[in-house]
Design a protein around this motif. Structure first.
Motif, mmCIF file in Angstrom:
data_model
loop_
_atom_site.group_PDB
_atom_site.id
_atom_site.type_symbol
_atom_site.label_atom_id
_atom_site.label_comp_id
_atom_site.label_asym_id
_atom_site.label_seq_id
_atom_site.Cartn_x
_atom_site.Cartn_y
_atom_site.Cartn_z
ATOM 1 N N LYS A 135 35.416 30.092 41.283
ATOM 2 C CA LYS A 135 36.128 29.993 40.016
ATOM 3 C C LYS A 135 37.274 29.013 40.181
ATOM 4 C CE LYS A 135 37.177 31.396 35.773
ATOM 5 N NZ LYS A 135 36.266 31.244 34.617
ATOM 6 N N ILE A 136 37.450 28.116 39.187
ATOM 7 C CA ILE A 136 38.528 27.141 39.209
ATOM 8 C C ILE A 136 39.408 27.355 37.986
ATOM 9 C CG2 ILE A 136 39.142 24.700 39.208
ATOM 10 C CD1 ILE A 136 36.447 24.097 40.472
ATOM 11 N N VAL A 137 40.710 27.531 38.216
ATOM 12 C CA VAL A 137 41.665 27.705 37.124
ATOM 13 C C VAL A 137 42.853 26.781 37.354
ATOM 14 C CG1 VAL A 137 41.005 30.101 36.667
ATOM 15 C CG2 VAL A 137 42.825 29.607 38.323
ATOM 16 N N ILE A 138 43.624 26.552 36.295
ATOM 17 C CA ILE A 138 44.844 25.753 36.380
ATOM 18 C C ILE A 138 46.038 26.694 36.293
ATOM 19 C CG2 ILE A 138 46.196 23.899 35.356
ATOM 20 C CD1 ILE A 138 43.527 23.006 36.512
ATOM 21 N N GLU A 161 33.547 42.534 42.009
ATOM 22 C CA GLU A 161 34.460 42.659 40.876
ATOM 23 C C GLU A 161 34.907 41.304 40.327
ATOM 24 O OE1 GLU A 161 36.865 43.892 44.621
ATOM 25 O OE2 GLU A 161 34.807 43.972 43.877
ATOM 26 N N TYR A 162 34.532 40.212 40.998
ATOM 27 C CA TYR A 162 34.852 38.882 40.503
ATOM 28 C C TYR A 162 33.685 38.323 39.699
ATOM 29 C CZ TYR A 162 39.260 38.604 43.009
ATOM 30 O OH TYR A 162 40.546 38.825 43.425
ATOM 31 N N GLN A 163 33.994 37.324 38.865
ATOM 32 C CA GLN A 163 33.020 36.816 37.915
ATOM 33 C C GLN A 163 31.906 36.006 38.547
ATOM 34 O OE1 GLN A 163 35.438 34.639 35.125
ATOM 35 N NE2 GLN A 163 36.532 36.471 34.410
ATOM 36 N N GLN A 221 43.037 43.960 46.410
ATOM 37 C CA GLN A 221 42.329 44.796 45.438
ATOM 38 C C GLN A 221 43.030 44.832 44.083
ATOM 39 O OE1 GLN A 221 41.426 48.690 47.180
ATOM 40 N NE2 GLN A 221 41.659 47.798 49.217
ATOM 41 N N SER A 222 44.126 44.128 43.963
ATOM 42 C CA SER A 222 44.929 44.175 42.744
ATOM 43 C C SER A 222 44.197 43.570 41.546
ATOM 44 C CB SER A 222 46.243 43.427 42.967
ATOM 45 O OG SER A 222 46.898 43.166 41.749
ATOM 46 N N GLU A 223 44.282 44.267 40.438
ATOM 47 C CA GLU A 223 43.739 43.743 39.183
ATOM 48 C C GLU A 223 44.515 42.507 38.743
ATOM 49 O OE1 GLU A 223 43.121 45.151 34.528
ATOM 50 O OE2 GLU A 223 43.577 46.644 36.080
ATOM 51 N N ASP A 224 45.816 42.479 39.026
ATOM 52 C CA ASP A 224 46.633 41.322 38.670
ATOM 53 C C ASP A 224 46.211 40.087 39.460
ATOM 54 O OD1 ASP A 224 48.346 42.642 36.782
ATOM 55 O OD2 ASP A 224 49.323 43.622 38.478
ATOM 56 N N LEU A 225 45.807 40.255 40.708
ATOM 57 C CA LEU A 225 45.307 39.125 41.488
ATOM 58 C C LEU A 225 44.029 38.578 40.865
ATOM 59 C CD1 LEU A 225 45.353 37.253 43.935
ATOM 60 C CD2 LEU A 225 44.116 39.017 45.224
ATOM 61 N N PHE A 238 44.984 36.584 37.862
ATOM 62 C CA PHE A 238 45.572 35.305 38.274
ATOM 63 C C PHE A 238 44.498 34.312 38.704
ATOM 64 C CE2 PHE A 238 47.093 32.515 41.648
ATOM 65 C CZ PHE A 238 48.190 31.922 41.064
ATOM 66 N N LEU A 239 43.496 34.779 39.408
ATOM 67 C CA LEU A 239 42.472 33.892 39.966
ATOM 68 C C LEU A 239 41.357 33.551 38.983
ATOM 69 C CD1 LEU A 239 42.068 35.415 43.557
ATOM 70 C CD2 LEU A 239 43.311 33.337 42.913
ATOM 71 N N GLN A 240 41.263 34.292 37.862
ATOM 72 C CA GLN A 240 40.108 34.102 36.989
ATOM 73 C C GLN A 240 40.440 33.806 35.531
ATOM 74 O OE1 GLN A 240 36.527 36.754 38.691
ATOM 75 N NE2 GLN A 240 38.236 37.988 37.981
ATOM 76 N N ALA A 241 41.567 34.266 35.021
ATOM 77 C CA ALA A 241 41.868 34.140 33.591
ATOM 78 C C ALA A 241 42.049 32.673 33.189
ATOM 79 C CB ALA A 241 43.124 34.929 33.239
ATOM 80 N N ASP A 242 41.648 32.357 31.956
ATOM 81 C CA ASP A 242 41.871 31.001 31.461
ATOM 82 C C ASP A 242 43.366 30.799 31.203
ATOM 83 O OD1 ASP A 242 42.549 31.916 28.764
ATOM 84 O OD2 ASP A 242 40.398 32.279 28.507
ATOM 85 N N GLU A 243 43.759 29.560 30.951
ATOM 86 C CA GLU A 243 45.178 29.234 30.817
ATOM 87 C C GLU A 243 45.837 29.979 29.663
ATOM 88 O OE1 GLU A 243 46.205 24.936 31.418
ATOM 89 O OE2 GLU A 243 44.028 24.760 31.574
#
Length: 369
Positions: free
Chosen positions: A58-61, A52-54, A124-128, A131-136
């Motif tokens: 993955k690196i985000v700020i 379910e991850y991209q 399993q949270s969609e919010d997690l 948090f871990l994948q969305a851009d700023e």
């Protein structure tokens, strides 16, 4: 500093070739902005093989308010689950951007994310995933989005337990019947949590005193070493050389004490403080501060008493499971912290003994001359 051994305990990483895994690292804190607008940003690096991850990495700020957003979302959605605590939101202004405070916060945020990532439900949270994948830009939009359901204040965990129990009893028995305000399970849980919080707080208080004592003794030895060196400069040989050596050794011991004080702070006192927060937060769950919402919830529960009873039993079951999981996690993490503390104290004692022991032959020779 958080040791690799401690990280392994918290993350429980598995080989990518064997089982599903998810871990994150909070790194590279950077100060951005000026004045009251200043804040610290972090690089959050996620490694996983979950479909379910991209991708595998993955690196985000992220900034502190993003971590708050994640915890608030989980707090609201996972009733009865012990969502990990965040480090303190604020600090004295002059220390807020000190190197020590920034590193302690970074380490605490790293622990926070990995506890969520290793939790069987929260991971399993969609919010997690957001948090871990969305851009700023996307993360900022989520953070400021007004949903109307997350503007809630934390309430005492035990009070929440009583509230749920009372509402279910009202729905099933009716208002005219007496409501039992406690259960053996509730009393057992309350006693365990209160006792644990008290003992952890006491241990953390003394750990803080130990850090303070190491630092004060280290500073005293440093000042003593400088004074003895100055005294030696006024003396001729061989006394002056002995004073100089004594001052140098005092400074070396001072460095060892200051270094160990920092190790005790990061590897022992901070983990204890973290668990004080953790246990205190286990007494906290989100509930609405609006009477209207509570009345609506009550009417719904009364109209569907059977469903309300099932919901109540489900929450009780989940809390009991969470207590077991929490105890296992606490045993492992506290085991690491105490092991690091004992090893550090042994290293310090041996280092101090070796430093002074190396000076003894010169002092003995001088005294017998």
């Amino acid at each position: 500093m958080i040791t690799e051994q401690a990280r392994n305990v918290m993350q429980s990483p598995r080989s990518p070739s064997s089982q599903p895994y998810l871990s994150a690292s909070v790194t590279d804190p950077v100060k951005l902005g000026n004045g009251v607008q200043a804040y610290i940003s972090y690089r959050v690096i996620t490694k996983t093989n979950l479909p379910e991850y991209q991708g595998p990495e993955k690196i985000v700020i992220r900034r502190y308010s993003d971590f708050v957003w994640l915890r608030d979302r989980l707090f609201e959605k996972y009733k009865g689950v012990f969502v990990p605590p965040l480090p303190e939101k604020s600090a004295v202004e002059k220390f807020r951007f000190s190197a020590e405070f920034i590193e302690m916060r970074r380490a605490a945020l790293d622990i926070f994310v990995n506890r969520i990532a290793s939790h069987p439900e929260l991971q399993q949270s969609e919010d997690l995933r957001t948090f871990l994948q969305a851009d700023e830009e996307t993360m900022e939009r989520f953070r400021f989005q007004e949903t109307g359901i997350f503007n809630k204040k934390p309430a005492d965990f035990m009070q929440m337990f009583r509230d749920v129990q009372s509402k279910v009893s009202d729905a099933v028995l009716g208002k005219e019947k007496p409501v039992e305000e406690t259960t053996p399970e509730y009393e057992k849980l309350k006693h365990y949590i209160f006792e644990l919080e008290n003992h952890l707080a006491e241990a953390q208080k003394h750990a803080y005193r130990l850090v303070k004592r190491h630092r004060e003794l280290g500073q005293s030895l440093l000042d003593f070493g400088k004074a003895v060196k100055l005294l030696g400069a006024c003396e001729g040989e061989p006394t002056g050389k002995l004073f100089s050596d004594l001052g140098t050794k005092s400074e070396l011991v001072s460095i060892k004490l200051q270094k160990e004080a920092q190790q005790v702070l990061m590897n022992f006192e901070e983990p204890l403080k973290d668990y004080v927060r953790y246990v205190h937060d286990k007494l906290m769950l989100t509930r609405s501060d609006k009477v209207g919402e509570a009345e609506i919830e009550y009417r719904e529960m009364k109209a569907e008493s059977e469903e309300a009873t099932i919901r109540f039993e489900r929450i009780v079951k989940r809390m009991n499971e969470e207590i077991v999981r929490f105890q296992e996690q606490k045993t492992e993490e506290m085991g690491v912290a105490f092991h690091q503390f004992a090893k550090g104290q042994a290293r310090l004692a041996n280092g101090i003994a070796d430093t002074w022991r190396a000076l003894l032959p010169k002092l003995e020779a001088a005294s017998s001359a």
